[in-house]
Design an enzyme around this catalytic site. Structure first.
Site, PDB file in Angstrom:
ATOM      1  N   HIS A 193     -41.773   6.427   2.350  1.00  0.00           N
ATOM      2  CA  HIS A 193     -42.831   6.627   3.603  1.00  0.00           C
ATOM      3  C   HIS A 193     -43.502   5.117   3.690  1.00  0.00           C
ATOM      4  CE1 HIS A 193     -41.794  10.771   2.766  1.00  0.00           C
ATOM      5  NE2 HIS A 193     -42.952  11.080   3.770  1.00  0.00           N
ATOM      6  N   HIS A 235     -44.466   9.258  -5.979  1.00  0.00           N
ATOM      7  CA  HIS A 235     -44.108   7.886  -6.289  1.00  0.00           C
ATOM      8  C   HIS A 235     -45.041   7.455  -7.355  1.00  0.00           C
ATOM      9  CE1 HIS A 235     -40.927   7.636  -3.202  1.00  0.00           C
ATOM     10  NE2 HIS A 235     -41.807   8.468  -2.401  1.00  0.00           N
TER      11      HIS A 235
END
Length: 271
Positions: A193, A235
């Site tokens: 992303h 993440h």
């Protein structure tokens, strides 16, 4: 003389240095020595019998310990610095994972953070680019959209390849979603992303005429999408920062291989 002998014997008996536990340090008693030798022989015989029963392959594996099980007594400065930064990264990422699950401190905002993350998925962007390309009637618009489609496809392939090489797990044990599997964004490093929104924001800032408020909102959107992946626990912080770097490098790569209007028209006619 006969009276002196019992005195010397009593003196030796009273002397603590002549006791058995002290004599065993220098000159062990014969009974203890014989008992120890017999126990050693028995243990050696049992060990030999067990070694004969074990497989030679297992014997070799037991003799050669893996490298990760060995203690590194003198680690290098680079190794110490890397491990320290890695520990700080994991600790900070876990602290910032405030929406990792429903029981987290910001668990109620998890659905909103997920919705923000969907705006950075590759599948909606590829589908939207294809729809705009079909409806576009200008050569300049088709050229920009074709190169944007190329950038999105390159982003998916590059990030998927890097993630397969690194195979780094996220700070929390969270299963990827359906869109993550479609874009092959299943590992943590680098953050797909973050690379995508960094590439898209740079692409739009360079090739679209936008007002200053829209430019600021575009940069803020990219930052929010990137760090929302840390908040949701998918993440680490370094994954997102490296994703921003890779996104910028992908933009530079697309600029180098920019397809001209004639090439885009030829590809559109074939399609």
């Amino acid at each position: 003389m006969p009276a002196s002998q019992p005195r010397s014997r009593a003196r030796d008996r009273n002397n603590v240095l002549n006791r058995a536990e002290f004599l065993s340090l220098n000159q062990p008693l014969k009974g203890n020595q014989e008992g120890r030798s017999s126990s050693r022989k028995q243990s050696s015989q049992a060990g030999a019998a067990g070694a004969q029963n074990t497989n030679p392959k297992e014997r070799r594996q037991s003799q050669q310990l893996p490298e990760e099980d060995c203690m590194q007594l003198n680690p290098s400065f680079k190794g110490i610095a890397f491990n320290s930064l890695l520990a700080i990264d994991i600790c900070m990422s876990k602290r910032l994972g405030v929406c990792a699950n429903r029981a987290s401190s910001w668990g109620g905002a998890r659905s909103m953070i997920n919705l923000l993350g969907i705006t950075g998925h590759g599948i909606p962007w590829i589908a939207g680019t294809l729809i705009c390309l079909v409806k576009s009637s200008t050569l300049a618009g088709q050229e920009v959209l074709m190169n944007l489609l190329l950038a999105l496809l390159l982003d998916i392939m590059i990030v998927a390849g890097l993630q397969k090489l690194a195979k780094r797990k996220g700070p929390y044990d969270i299963n990827p979603g359906l869109l993550d599997y479609l874009t092959m964004d299943t590992y943590a490093f680098p953050a797909g992303h973050a690379s995508r929104v960094a590439m898209l924001s740079k692409f739009f800032l360079n090739h679209l005429v936008l007002a200053i408020p829209l430019r600021i909102l575009l940069v803020l959107w990219a930052l929010c999408v990137g760090f929302s992946r840390v908040m949701i626990g998918r993440h680490h912080i370094t994954d997102v920062l490296s994703g921003f770097v890779f996104g910028y490098l992908q933009f530079r790569l697309v600029e180098l291989i920019w397809m001209s209007s004639n090439t885009c028209q030829m590809l559109i006619s074939i399609w």
